[in-house]
Write an enzyme that holds these catalytic residues in place. Sequence first.
Site, PDB file in Angstrom:
ATOM      1  CD  GLU A  85      -3.170  -0.896   2.081  1.00 54.15           C
ATOM      2  OE1 GLU A  85      -4.319  -1.247   1.754  1.00 54.15           O
ATOM      3  OE2 GLU A  85      -2.907  -0.429   3.199  1.00 54.15           O
ATOM      4  CD  GLU A 115      -4.404  -6.029   2.930  1.00 58.12           C
ATOM      5  OE1 GLU A 115      -5.190  -5.259   3.529  1.00 58.12           O
ATOM      6  OE2 GLU A 115      -3.173  -6.028   3.092  1.00 58.12           O
TER       7      GLU A 115
END
Length: 468
Positions: free
Chosen positions: A158, A234
């Site tokens: 991320e 995710e």
Amino acid sequence: MPTFEIGERDFLLDGEPYQVLSGALHYFRVHPDLWADRIRSARLMGLNTIETYVAWNVHSPERGVFDTTGQRDLGRFLDLVAEQGMHAIVRPGPYICAEWDNGGFPAWLFRTPGVGVRRNEPVYMAAVGEYLQQVLPIVAERQVTRGGPVIAVQVENEYGAYGDDTDYLRALVDITRGAGIDVPLLTCDQADDTMLERGGLPELHRTATFGSRSAERLEVLRRHQPTGPLMCMEFWDGWFDHWGAHHHTTDPAASAHDLDELLAAGASVNVYMFHGGTNAGFTNGANDKGVYQPTVTSYDYDAPLAEDGTRTPKYDAFREVLGRFTALPEQSAPTRTPAPTLTLTQGRRTVSLWDALDGATGWVDSHELPTHDAIGVLGGFVLHRTPVELTAPTVLAFAEVRDRAQVFLDGRPVGVIDRSEHGTSLTLPAVGHARLDVLVEDQGRVNYGPRIGEPKGLIGPALLGGCP
């Protein structure tokens, strides 16, 4: 030779389209004697892949150390994945977030003079290179191209939420490829245009993170990954908890609906978490977005497989959805049975803090106010002690307390200064000559955002009645 590749629209396993049905399972959050059971339960739910982070600080408590014994045995964990006939995705960071202490960064890293963080800075990159050159060979020899389970490796984590240093990402790619990783390299970012743009490279395959509104989020991802398979790296099926806040849960039917929508679109998935496990000891992370919030010991995450390894209604709902896209095993994971009733035969025993400190070692004689980091305490508690003369009520104050300080005079509690409440001071009563003890607790290092890497403990100056 087996292959795993990125095709025009699909992942390709040995040249055939392959929908990755993965579940997140962090080996460092689960006792190694339970790894095989948890992996098997993932297969029984219908998953074909296990994803795990690698936490740098788990393996390297100090520079020059790389421990792969016991609960740190990544190689054995991946071998157990292979024994179940499943594949693996490995996400070695170096930053992982994961609600884990310091986002996986070892605390010693931030004591290194001149170090930068998550950018192409030489001191930082030297340490990162040392780490990756230890962990990646374990992964490389277990790639699908060498007969092992690993089909993909993630670069950073991320990153678009933090920075945009493309030289940094390319340096990580060079290290990763140089260590023998030849399977596809992935990045993941939240399903946000800015983050997806900042966090990837044209030569890396972008994936997204989200937990609802699957069709909408896949459209965002497709704008930044115009070809190749779509994947939610995710798929948030629950959430983590903070001390003092409510317990997070999600509706199994609603989560299953979003999962069904995701898979029906042809996308691949990594269910985060399939099984959360436990933040044992002092390993939990924390968030600080204006208010400091430490993560609790449990990392159950309201996942399909509960913290005790039993299936939940969400497990059954997800299994039903997965059965529309893959053949299911006949068996399923076990249901919860009542816990045994235990009886204490010798009664309750307690030991006072002061008795426990008798004969303790590790005392530091210093006129300065050392942080936990300065004296090498990378988790837990530090006790500060000094004589004081209090002839009138007097304010004890610090610039900042990280994270909770219990204050005592001659062994008697006076009060608590709590970072979560923005506390920095309290008033000491007039007791004359006394011993002042301040017991400071590190409740978890921030794992997300600009406060990663901050030192723990009492942050000076320390003032008593306005005087140092």
